[in-house]
Design a protein around this motif. Structure first.
Motif, PDB file in Angstrom:
ATOM      1  N   ASP A 148      59.522  37.310  22.642  1.00 49.86           N
ATOM      2  CA  ASP A 148      60.173  37.067  21.363  1.00 49.86           C
ATOM      3  C   ASP A 148      60.019  38.300  20.476  1.00 49.86           C
ATOM      4  OD1 ASP A 148      57.490  36.989  20.605  1.00 49.86           O
ATOM      5  OD2 ASP A 148      57.449  34.814  20.358  1.00 49.86           O
ATOM      6  N   ASN A 149      60.536  38.198  19.247  1.00 45.61           N
ATOM      7  CA  ASN A 149      60.473  39.325  18.327  1.00 45.61           C
ATOM      8  C   ASN A 149      59.049  39.646  17.897  1.00 45.61           C
ATOM      9  OD1 ASN A 149      63.196  39.778  18.422  1.00 45.61           O
ATOM     10  ND2 ASN A 149      63.601  39.362  16.261  1.00 45.61           N
ATOM     11  N   PHE A 150      58.156  38.668  17.941  1.00 49.29           N
ATOM     12  CA  PHE A 150      56.769  38.941  17.589  1.00 49.29           C
ATOM     13  C   PHE A 150      56.157  39.936  18.577  1.00 49.29           C
ATOM     14  CE2 PHE A 150      52.184  37.322  17.532  1.00 49.29           C
ATOM     15  CZ  PHE A 150      51.841  38.141  16.455  1.00 49.29           C
ATOM     16  N   ASP A 151      56.431  39.752  19.861  1.00 53.74           N
ATOM     17  CA  ASP A 151      55.975  40.725  20.857  1.00 53.74           C
ATOM     18  C   ASP A 151      56.562  42.109  20.574  1.00 53.74           C
ATOM     19  OD1 ASP A 151      54.314  39.123  22.394  1.00 53.74           O
ATOM     20  OD2 ASP A 151      55.913  38.479  23.737  1.00 53.74           O
ATOM     21  N   LEU A 152      57.847  42.150  20.265  1.00 51.73           N
ATOM     22  CA  LEU A 152      58.501  43.431  20.006  1.00 51.73           C
ATOM     23  C   LEU A 152      57.942  44.086  18.752  1.00 51.73           C
ATOM     24  CD1 LEU A 152      62.211  42.539  20.859  1.00 51.73           C
ATOM     25  CD2 LEU A 152      60.547  43.729  22.286  1.00 51.73           C
ATOM     26  N   TRP A 153      57.638  43.280  17.740  1.00 52.23           N
ATOM     27  CA  TRP A 153      57.055  43.839  16.511  1.00 52.23           C
ATOM     28  C   TRP A 153      55.668  44.413  16.794  1.00 52.23           C
ATOM     29  CZ3 TRP A 153      52.867  42.047  13.323  1.00 52.23           C
ATOM     30  CH2 TRP A 153      52.728  42.759  12.121  1.00 52.23           C
ATOM     31  N   SER A 154      54.886  43.717  17.585  1.00 46.00           N
ATOM     32  CA  SER A 154      53.562  44.219  17.940  1.00 46.00           C
ATOM     33  C   SER A 154      53.680  45.541  18.694  1.00 46.00           C
ATOM     34  CB  SER A 154      52.812  43.181  18.781  1.00 46.00           C
ATOM     35  OG  SER A 154      51.513  43.635  19.103  1.00 46.00           O
ATOM     36  N   GLN A 155      54.642  45.635  19.607  1.00 52.22           N
ATOM     37  CA  GLN A 155      54.863  46.896  20.318  1.00 52.22           C
ATOM     38  C   GLN A 155      55.279  47.995  19.355  1.00 52.22           C
ATOM     39  OE1 GLN A 155      57.708  46.122  23.438  1.00 52.22           O
ATOM     40  NE2 GLN A 155      56.221  45.031  24.719  1.00 52.22           N
ATOM     41  N   HIS A 156      56.118  47.644  18.382  1.00 54.22           N
ATOM     42  CA  HIS A 156      56.547  48.622  17.394  1.00 54.22           C
ATOM     43  C   HIS A 156      55.361  49.131  16.578  1.00 54.22           C
ATOM     44  CE1 HIS A 156      58.882  50.539  14.194  1.00 54.22           C
ATOM     45  NE2 HIS A 156      58.126  49.878  13.339  1.00 54.22           N
ATOM     46  N   ARG A 157      54.459  48.247  16.212  1.00 50.31           N
ATOM     47  CA  ARG A 157      53.281  48.661  15.452  1.00 50.31           C
ATOM     48  C   ARG A 157      52.409  49.605  16.277  1.00 50.31           C
ATOM     49  NH1 ARG A 157      53.199  48.700  10.383  1.00 50.31           N
ATOM     50  NH2 ARG A 157      50.928  48.519  10.369  1.00 50.31           N
ATOM     51  N   GLY A 158      52.406  49.399  17.606  1.00 53.59           N
ATOM     52  CA  GLY A 158      51.640  50.265  18.493  1.00 53.59           C
ATOM     53  C   GLY A 158      50.603  49.489  19.268  1.00 53.59           C
ATOM     54  N   GLU A 159      50.691  49.546  20.585  1.00 52.52           N
ATOM     55  CA  GLU A 159      49.727  48.860  21.444  1.00 52.52           C
ATOM     56  C   GLU A 159      49.093  49.854  22.410  1.00 52.52           C
ATOM     57  OE1 GLU A 159      51.721  44.380  21.534  1.00 52.52           O
ATOM     58  OE2 GLU A 159      51.876  45.669  23.304  1.00 52.52           O
ATOM     59  N   GLY A 160      47.837  49.628  22.736  1.00 49.34           N
ATOM     60  CA  GLY A 160      47.152  50.483  23.696  1.00 49.34           C
ATOM     61  C   GLY A 160      46.780  51.821  23.102  1.00 49.34           C
ATOM     62  N   GLU A 161      46.704  52.821  23.938  1.00 49.17           N
ATOM     63  CA  GLU A 161      46.310  54.159  23.501  1.00 49.17           C
ATOM     64  C   GLU A 161      47.186  55.191  24.186  1.00 49.17           C
ATOM     65  OE1 GLU A 161      42.654  54.406  26.767  1.00 49.17           O
ATOM     66  OE2 GLU A 161      42.255  54.636  24.636  1.00 49.17           O
ATOM     67  N   LEU A 162      47.157  56.425  23.671  1.00 54.84           N
ATOM     68  CA  LEU A 162      47.909  57.524  24.264  1.00 54.84           C
ATOM     69  C   LEU A 162      47.140  58.818  24.071  1.00 54.84           C
ATOM     70  CD1 LEU A 162      49.212  59.166  21.674  1.00 54.84           C
ATOM     71  CD2 LEU A 162      50.938  57.391  21.777  1.00 54.84           C
ATOM     72  N   TYR A 163      47.502  59.796  24.867  1.00 54.18           N
ATOM     73  CA  TYR A 163      46.937  61.140  24.736  1.00 54.18           C
ATOM     74  C   TYR A 163      47.912  61.974  23.916  1.00 54.18           C
ATOM     75  CZ  TYR A 163      45.136  65.758  25.906  1.00 54.18           C
ATOM     76  OH  TYR A 163      44.639  67.039  25.833  1.00 54.18           O
ATOM     77  N   ASN A 164      47.510  62.441  22.743  1.00 56.66           N
ATOM     78  CA  ASN A 164      48.425  63.109  21.817  1.00 56.66           C
ATOM     79  C   ASN A 164      48.460  64.624  21.972  1.00 56.66           C
ATOM     80  OD1 ASN A 164      46.043  64.001  20.702  1.00 56.66           O
ATOM     81  ND2 ASN A 164      46.326  63.012  18.717  1.00 56.66           N
ATOM     82  N   GLY A 165      47.919  65.126  23.084  1.00 54.81           N
ATOM     83  CA  GLY A 165      47.897  66.566  23.299  1.00 54.81           C
ATOM     84  C   GLY A 165      46.552  67.172  22.993  1.00 54.81           C
ATOM     85  N   ARG A 166      45.717  66.430  22.261  1.00 54.01           N
ATOM     86  CA  ARG A 166      44.387  66.918  21.911  1.00 54.01           C
ATOM     87  C   ARG A 166      43.299  65.920  22.273  1.00 54.01           C
ATOM     88  NH1 ARG A 166      47.668  67.637  17.700  1.00 54.01           N
ATOM     89  NH2 ARG A 166      46.801  65.836  16.615  1.00 54.01           N
ATOM     90  N   ALA A 167      43.603  64.647  22.102  1.00 52.13           N
ATOM     91  CA  ALA A 167      42.603  63.613  22.349  1.00 52.13           C
ATOM     92  C   ALA A 167      43.306  62.297  22.618  1.00 52.13           C
ATOM     93  CB  ALA A 167      41.669  63.484  21.145  1.00 52.13           C
ATOM     94  N   THR A 168      42.560  61.321  23.135  1.00 52.21           N
ATOM     95  CA  THR A 168      43.084  59.983  23.354  1.00 52.21           C
ATOM     96  C   THR A 168      42.873  59.180  22.078  1.00 52.21           C
ATOM     97  OG1 THR A 168      42.532  60.104  25.697  1.00 52.21           O
ATOM     98  CG2 THR A 168      42.955  57.929  24.781  1.00 52.21           C
ATOM     99  N   VAL A 169      43.941  58.604  21.558  1.00 48.64           N
ATOM    100  CA  VAL A 169      43.879  57.882  20.287  1.00 48.64           C
ATOM    101  C   VAL A 169      44.589  56.541  20.442  1.00 48.64           C
ATOM    102  CG1 VAL A 169      43.826  59.999  18.916  1.00 48.64           C
ATOM    103  CG2 VAL A 169      46.021  58.919  19.433  1.00 48.64           C
ATOM    104  N   ALA A 170      44.306  55.634  19.518  1.00 49.36           N
ATOM    105  CA  ALA A 170      45.013  54.360  19.498  1.00 49.36           C
ATOM    106  C   ALA A 170      46.481  54.612  19.169  1.00 49.36           C
ATOM    107  CB  ALA A 170      44.393  53.425  18.474  1.00 49.36           C
ATOM    108  N   THR A 171      47.377  53.994  19.923  1.00 49.90           N
ATOM    109  CA  THR A 171      48.813  54.183  19.688  1.00 49.90           C
ATOM    110  C   THR A 171      49.201  53.764  18.279  1.00 49.90           C
ATOM    111  OG1 THR A 171      49.235  53.763  22.029  1.00 49.90           O
ATOM    112  CG2 THR A 171      51.118  53.634  20.548  1.00 49.90           C
ATOM    113  N   ALA A 172      48.617  52.677  17.780  1.00 54.30           N
ATOM    114  CA  ALA A 172      48.945  52.198  16.435  1.00 54.30           C
ATOM    115  C   ALA A 172      48.621  53.247  15.386  1.00 54.30           C
ATOM    116  CB  ALA A 172      48.188  50.902  16.137  1.00 54.30           C
ATOM    117  N   THR A 173      47.470  53.885  15.520  1.00 50.75           N
ATOM    118  CA  THR A 173      47.070  54.916  14.565  1.00 50.75           C
ATOM    119  C   THR A 173      48.004  56.114  14.646  1.00 50.75           C
ATOM    120  OG1 THR A 173      44.761  54.229  14.740  1.00 50.75           O
ATOM    121  CG2 THR A 173      45.182  56.418  13.837  1.00 50.75           C
TER     122      THR A 173
END
Length: 516
Positions: free
Chosen positions: A408-433
């Motif tokens: 549903d849209n709640f799942d999509l909104w949560s994904q939009h806010r950011g879920e999990g983590e990613l490597y931003n080129g310098r360090a691993t950070v929370a995707t939401a942040t």
């Protein structure tokens, strides 16, 4: 703000004034304004009605009504346009760029979102960094957070149609891609292809408006004060650095569990009997209850890399809320806990559940609670001293496989806010942040609405060297450029240096940044 110096300094407020030695450039950034009106269009504020005129600022709660054969164009955050068709009624729920919420009571609107070139960034980051526009109808909620052209038709009786000419949208949990149409029928959504060549008068008017705005931007470079500034090389502005002490919401996030990170009108909390509006300044405590109204959402930060999101029409109890233990009970509705990082040696106990079923989170992951159903999409939980991994659904005592796809849209909104983590080129950070910081930077550095002296309408002027394109065709090539960058006018072939984009790291095995 007025500055008389060879270098232009712009502070991003509702209005801005940029001044050189002799000439000034005025524009605005925030809020919704009327930019073009054809025929009879009125707006209602409280109990009074007024003719809608170009340049007029609209407020939250205003209702726009167009008569037969009448159109209107509204400016949203810089780079996004909303056009209103004839016989349409539209209400502004929220005009903030990161909480844009509109209600299409009946009629038709078209939203045009400009795209921009982001050399070196992944497609995911370009798309997800765009702020979300939510359009609510009688039987649907439409999400738009991509560049493109989106037409929404709504019947007051409860039938919604979304036509995507360019880009991608979502309606009631269903994604609608380019050259597709989605229609709600009896609670379900049907998607079919469209012939992009078929247009009606409103489509044609929207296309014509897009072309005029592009041409108005291009024409600026030949007129004063723009031509003087370009000839002198005065094409720079200095955007204030707002990244100091920046965190998920562009502000300092307290280490205190339960910090309110995102909240919309219609969200309340109770500490005892009385209910009060929840704000980002509210200090929540153990025992507090939260409830959301229809179409209202909220997000709390439990710990720096752990977010708790509450769906519309929901109620939750913050049973425990401390640095030692957290217990969250979903009384009704739905909630999602996204844990980007989890240290078993230091992490406090986090218990989530409904009225009779609960689990203890035991790993990074994504956990959703729907009344007494707990879905472990990723991660691990402890349930009756048994370790349950993803993707599993727990209903009462029964455990079954689940589906990772958004429901549903709640799942999509949560994904939009950011879920999990990613490597931003310098360090691993929370995707939401990371996404929150990126969106804030994109908004600050996108551009502004500029009104040429003697003209009644505004056009978009980018701040940056990134090339902004209209999905209808053409680009906005007259631009200021932040210090240290070069204007890309579309025909010079100049590009900013390539940068490595973030790498999405979800699901998350034991992956470490290169070199570690």
């Amino acid at each position: 703000m007025l500055v008389r110096a060879s270098t232009v300094v712009v502070v991003l407020l509702a209005f801005l004034t940029v001044s050189g030695q002799d000439e000034s450039i005025e524009g605005f950034i925030s809020g919704i304004r009327a930019n073009a009106v054809k025929g009879e269009v009125v707006y209602q504020r409280s109990d009074a009605k007024f003719p809608l005129e170009t340049g007029m600022k609209l407020d939250q709660g205003d209702i726009i009504r167009s008569s037969k054969g009448s159109y209107a164009e509204l400016l949203l955050q810089p780079g996004n346009f909303l056009r209103v068709s004839a016989d349409t009624e539209l209400k502004i729920f929220n005009d903030e760029h990161d909480k844009m919420r509109l209600k299409l009571i009946q009629g038709t609107i078209i939203i045009e979102n400009l795209s921009r070139d982001n050399a070196g960034f992944s497609r995911y980051v370009i798309d997800e960094a765009t702020e979300l526009i939510r359009v609510i109808t009688a039987d649907a909620e439409v999400f738009i957070n991509r560049p493109g052209i989106f037409r929404i038709n709504a019947n007051a009786g409860g039938r919604t149609e979304v036509v995507v000419r360019e880009g991608e949208a979502a309606i009631n949990g269903f994604k609608v891609k380019k050259k597709r149409r989605a229609v709600t029928t009896g609670g379900s959504v049907t998607v079919s292809e469209i012939d992009a060549r078929v247009e009606d008068d409103f489509d044609t008017w929207s296309r014509e408006r897009a072309g005029l705005l592009v041409q108005a931007n291009k024409a600026l470079k030949k007129k004063e004060p723009w031509s003087k500034r370009l000839m002198k090389g005065e094409t720079e502005i200095e955007v204030p650095d707002e990244n100091q002490n920046d965190n998920a919401g562009g502000r300092v996030i307290s280490a205190r569990p339960g910090t309110v990170n995102f909240v919309e009108d219609g969200v309340e909390f109770s500490r005892g009997k009385d209910w009060q509006p929840l704000t980002e300044k509210t200090q929540l405590e153990a025992g507090d209850k939260l409830r959301t109204q229809v179409n209202s959402l909220a997000e709390l930060v439990l710990f720096p890399d752990t977010h708790f999101r509450i769906d519309a029409s929901s109620e939750v109890l913050l049973d425990q809320l401390s640095s030692d233990a957290i217990a969250l009970k979903v009384v009704r509705g739905s909630a999602i806990v996204d844990v980007a990082r989890f240290d078993r040696k230091q992490a406090p106990q986090i218990i989530i559940g409904g009225s009779s079923t609960s689990v203890t989170i035991n790993d990074n992951g994504n956990y959703r609670v729907d009344s007494n159903t707990i879905t472990v999409r990723e991660g691990k939980v402890m349930f009756h001293e048994r370790s349950i991994g993803g993707c599993k659904r727990i209903e009462g005592e029964a455990i079954s496989d689940c589906d990772k796809k958004p429901v549903d849209n709640f799942d999509l909104w949560s994904q939009h806010r950011g879920e999990g983590e990613l490597y931003n080129g310098r360090a691993t950070v929370a995707t939401a942040t990371y996404l929150a910081r990126l969106r804030r930077g994109r908004y600050r550095n996108a551009g502004f609405w500029y009104q040429e002296p003697g003209q009644t309408s505004y056009t978009f002027v980018p701040f940056t060297s990134q090339l902004f394109r209209s999905p209808y065709g053409g680009n906005y090539s007259t631009a200021f450029a932040p210090r240290g960058t070069t204007i890309n006018r579309g025909d010079s072939g100049i590009r900013t240096p390539s940068r490595r984009g973030p790498e999405i790291m979800r699901p998350r095995p034991e992956i470490k940044p290169p070199g570690q």
